[in-house]
Write a protein that holds these residues in place. Structure first.
Motif, PDB file in Angstrom:
ATOM      1  N   GLN A 281      18.449  11.988   4.179  1.00  0.00           N
ATOM      2  CA  GLN A 281      18.835  12.623   5.563  1.00  0.00           C
ATOM      3  C   GLN A 281      17.491  12.243   7.007  1.00  0.00           C
ATOM      4  OE1 GLN A 281      19.427  16.481   4.247  1.00  0.00           O
ATOM      5  NE2 GLN A 281      20.602  16.354   5.387  1.00  0.00           N
ATOM      6  N   LEU A 282      16.691  12.592   6.222  1.00  0.00           N
ATOM      7  CA  LEU A 282      16.044  11.552   7.525  1.00  0.00           C
ATOM      8  C   LEU A 282      15.187  10.400   7.549  1.00  0.00           C
ATOM      9  CD1 LEU A 282      12.565  13.954   9.085  1.00  0.00           C
ATOM     10  CD2 LEU A 282      12.179  11.979   8.264  1.00  0.00           C
ATOM     11  N   TYR A 283      15.552  10.272   6.503  1.00  0.00           N
ATOM     12  CA  TYR A 283      15.503   8.478   6.719  1.00  0.00           C
ATOM     13  C   TYR A 283      16.319   7.678   7.614  1.00  0.00           C
ATOM     14  CZ  TYR A 283      14.760   3.719   5.831  1.00  0.00           C
ATOM     15  OH  TYR A 283      14.756   2.353   5.950  1.00  0.00           O
ATOM     16  N   ARG A 284      17.989   8.625   7.225  1.00  0.00           N
ATOM     17  CA  ARG A 284      18.564   7.354   7.743  1.00  0.00           C
ATOM     18  C   ARG A 284      19.088   8.156   9.376  1.00  0.00           C
ATOM     19  NH1 ARG A 284      23.109   5.373   5.367  1.00  0.00           N
ATOM     20  NH2 ARG A 284      24.720   7.349   6.194  1.00  0.00           N
ATOM     21  N   TYR A 285      18.490   9.551   9.674  1.00  0.00           N
ATOM     22  CA  TYR A 285      18.402   9.586  11.229  1.00  0.00           C
ATOM     23  C   TYR A 285      17.832   8.976  12.334  1.00  0.00           C
ATOM     24  CZ  TYR A 285      19.308  12.348  15.911  1.00  0.00           C
ATOM     25  OH  TYR A 285      19.777  12.909  16.703  1.00  0.00           O
ATOM     26  N   SER A 286      16.686   8.977  11.342  1.00  0.00           N
ATOM     27  CA  SER A 286      15.244   7.766  12.258  1.00  0.00           C
ATOM     28  C   SER A 286      15.567   6.630  12.538  1.00  0.00           C
ATOM     29  CB  SER A 286      14.403   8.622  11.139  1.00  0.00           C
ATOM     30  OG  SER A 286      13.437   9.461  11.309  1.00  0.00           O
ATOM     31  N   VAL A 287      15.817   5.538  10.993  1.00  0.00           N
ATOM     32  CA  VAL A 287      16.634   4.889  11.925  1.00  0.00           C
ATOM     33  C   VAL A 287      17.752   4.857  13.231  1.00  0.00           C
ATOM     34  CG1 VAL A 287      18.513   2.542  10.780  1.00  0.00           C
ATOM     35  CG2 VAL A 287      16.138   3.655   9.273  1.00  0.00           C
ATOM     36  N   LEU A 288      18.340   5.412  12.644  1.00  0.00           N
ATOM     37  CA  LEU A 288      19.874   6.257  14.117  1.00  0.00           C
ATOM     38  C   LEU A 288      18.758   5.920  15.021  1.00  0.00           C
ATOM     39  CD1 LEU A 288      22.772   6.344  14.834  1.00  0.00           C
ATOM     40  CD2 LEU A 288      22.772   8.516  14.626  1.00  0.00           C
ATOM     41  N   GLN A 289      18.177   6.856  15.274  1.00  0.00           N
ATOM     42  CA  GLN A 289      17.737   6.666  16.867  1.00  0.00           C
ATOM     43  C   GLN A 289      16.509   6.266  16.880  1.00  0.00           C
ATOM     44  OE1 GLN A 289      18.933   9.559  18.363  1.00  0.00           O
ATOM     45  NE2 GLN A 289      17.280   9.374  18.881  1.00  0.00           N
TER      46      GLN A 289
END
Length: 629
Positions: A281-289
């Motif tokens: 989850q942290l990885y995916r949202y970091s990529v989105l940002q």
């Protein structure tokens, strides 16, 4: 900029740093531990000097580097105005006990992370007087409205001048807590002189980035979204505090600071702490940002290490897993810009990604990176042709170096994995080599510091699309906010404050380059939204250069705009090739803008600066269709 060599601050790093850590440290004062506890859960030391001596800065800095962070936000002059470094100004204005007498923990920290290639933003609270003791509040003029709270502002500016003098050359910039008097709450309204604070800081170092939770405003050109719990995401209170399904979290153009650990700071024993997100989850949202943040760095995850270097339960483990996943594809996630080929619109959610992808690009524009976060069921991914007109020469998996078949079909590009390949977890990154012929010449102005005679940075309760960081953001056309998300922000460039005088004073806007360059050409883009074409462009303007931001000389003859109103084509102004580090456009006669009661304003959607060798190229970007306005 790297995570392996000495970090040297540059203003434009605000737009290429994609992954940060947000640390809340607060010093105790007069028997109060400040709410921070030791790893075993016992109250922290109540003496600020004893507390300072517990910091293992080398261990903390080593961990921050090992976990792959590019930048760190750390609080200072924050909780009750305490500082874990000596402060002569605090001692003078408040008396002793609010800062250390000897050890400079913050200075050691800034140096230690810089040695590891990591930048620092100091996060202060210039309106924290309500947390001060009654005696301190009275001494500092917190509730004294005389001369618009001059006594309080004298203290705040003295403090920030000291911080700027001490650390300004080593840090990225300052962030500011508080609503900055924007909410009309009488506890804070009118107490902070915003232009004065900006001037104080930039007079010591003009390249410092300035962020505010209530930004952009007259102090800070950058906004910052702080998220204590998911209910703080936009729209406000639309999600429950316990809704950690990041698939439904919106993306932001601003830097985001999100609590990932138990709290902003360590208020519980390490064993009782928690990681509020799983690694994927942290990885995916970091990529989105990383692919959305065009007005500041990527996400900063708030999880503070204890002073001794320990972390709350599972926090470090999640960060370590994210770093392991990132290690093979680092060039697509660190020191990159959000893509202009496949831009991610503010408000986009992971569950609703167009084509299932988020894109980033290298700083030099030679590589495009497609992060396939929601892969198709088949081995075929279809994308539209890039919005910025780039042509791609080849495609490969960044992690495995395996070639990916790329075919143009009409207005689409089709990518197909080899029969033996699969979409990798948690993401496949397609690395695309860009044909250099399709890359615009280097725009020296891109993402550099902007100063001005005046700037309307914020209009309360309005999604305001103008701002100084938007006049050199690489977007030469006006774009509205996301119509499906009213809280989002568009980009229309920069505007002065409206002037109602018949003959308003000269207005100016300056771009401060990282180093000296020979200036060959300036391109000024007027407003181009439907019905506003050409408004706000000065009737006459001069282009000036400077080596020291003090003495100015002409770079071109006075430019007169004799075009009829309604012409939105760019103005290309040839310059004399003189060397300058600072470039200024001065408007000598302002047009009535047709808005704001017909007040006079100087407005540019985009300013571009090129060296002489770029004159053989047009430097002109194709304008987007503005029928949507």
């Amino acid at each position: 900029m790297s995570c392996t060599g000495l970090y040297s601050p540059q203003y434009e790093h605000a737009f290429s740093m994609r992954y940060g850590l947000y640390i809340h440290w607060s010093g105790p004062c007069y028997g109060n531990s400040g709410g921070i506890c030791k790893p075993d859960g016992s109250p922290n030391y109540t003496d600020i000097n004893v507390y300072a001596d517990t910091f293992d800065i080398v261990k903390i800095a080593d961990d921050i580097q090992a976990l792959g962070f590019e930048y760190v936000i750390v609080t200072d002059f924050h909780g009750r105005g305490t500082m874990i470094h000596p402060s002569a100004i605090s001692d003078e204005y408040r008396g002793t006990g609010y800062s250390t007498t000897e050890r400079d923990v913050i200075g050691e920290f800034i140096d230690a992370v810089a040695e590891r290639g990591i930048g620092t933003i100091l996060f202060t609270h210039p309106l924290d007087g309500h947390d001060f003791s009654n005696e301190n509040a009275e001494k500092l003029g917190w509730n004294d409205p005389t001369d618009k709270y001059k006594k309080w502002n004298d203290f705040i500016n003295a403090m920030h001048a000291e911080l700027s003098n001490k650390y300004g050359s080593k840090i990225m910039g300052f962030g500011f807590d508080s609503e900055f008097g924007q909410s009309n709450n009488p506890q804070w309204k009118g107490k902070l002189d915003l232009p004065r604070l900006r001037q104080t800081i930039l007079s010591h170092n003009i390249h410092l980035q300035l962020y505010a939770l209530a930004g952009p405003n007259e102090t800070a050109e950058f906004g910052m979204k702080e998220i204590w719990r998911p209910s703080w995401l936009d729209p406000w209170k639309a999600l429950h505090d316990s809704d950690y399904n990041v698939e439904n979290w919106p993306a932001y153009k601003r830097m985001t600071g999100i609590v990932f650990g138990n709290h902003w700071c360590t208020i519980a024993a390490a064993k009782d702490g928690k990681a509020r997100l799983k690694a994927h989850q942290l990885y995916r949202y970091s990529v989105l940002q990383a692919g959305t943040a065009t007005e500041g760095p990527g996400v900063a995850w708030a999880a503070s290490p204890y002073s001794t270097g320990e972390w709350e339960a599972n926090v470090r483990e999640v960060f370590a897993q994210v770093e392991e996943w990132s290690s093979g594809i680092r060039t697509s996630l660190r020191n990159v810009h959000a893509s202009t080929s496949y831009p991610t619109i503010e408000g986009t959610k992971l569950s609703e990604l167009p084509s299932g992808i988020v894109a980033t690009k290298s700083i030099d524009d030679l590589m495009e990176y497609i992060h396939v976060l929601n892969p198709p069921d088949s081995k075929v991914l279809t994308l539209p042709k890039p919005e910025d007109g780039k042509i791609f020469l080849d495609a490969r998996s960044l992690r495995t170096e395996t070639e990916i078949m790329m075919t143009e079909v009409g207005e689409e590009i089709v990518f197909e994995l080899a029969e033996s390949d699969e979409w990798e977890y948690p993401t496949t990154v397609i690395a695309l080599t860009v044909d250099p012929i399709t890359i615009q010449p280097t725009n020296l102005a891109l993402h550099k510091r902007v100063t001005y005679s005046g700037s309307l940075e914020r209009v309360p309760k309005v999604s305001w699309p103008f701002g100084s960081i938007r006049v050199n953001n690489g977007v030469p056309y006006e774009s509205p906010n996301n119509p499906e998300q009213s809280w989002t922000t568009g980009s229309c460039g920069w505007t002065t404050n409206p002037h109602s005088a018949k003959f308003p004073p000269d207005q100016w806007v300056a771009i401060h380059l990282s180093e000296e360059h020979n200036i060959g050409k300036i391109v000024l883009y007027p407003r181009n939204a439907k019905g506003m074409e050409g408004t706000g462009f000065p009737v006459r303007c001069t282009i000036e250069g400077s080596e020291d931001n003090v003495e100015w000389f002409p770079l071109a003859p006075t430019y007169t705009d004799d075009r009829p109103l309604g012409d939105a084509s760019p103005h290309v102004i040839a310059c004399n090739g003189a060397s300058a580090r600072h470039v200024r456009i001065v408007g000598h006669e302002l047009r009535k803008d047709g808005e704001n009661g017909g007040n006079g304003e100087m407005q540019f959607v985009e300013i571009q600066i090129f060296e002489p060798e770029a004159n053989e190229c047009s430097g002109i970007f194709p304008l987007a269709n503005t029928e949507q306005f």
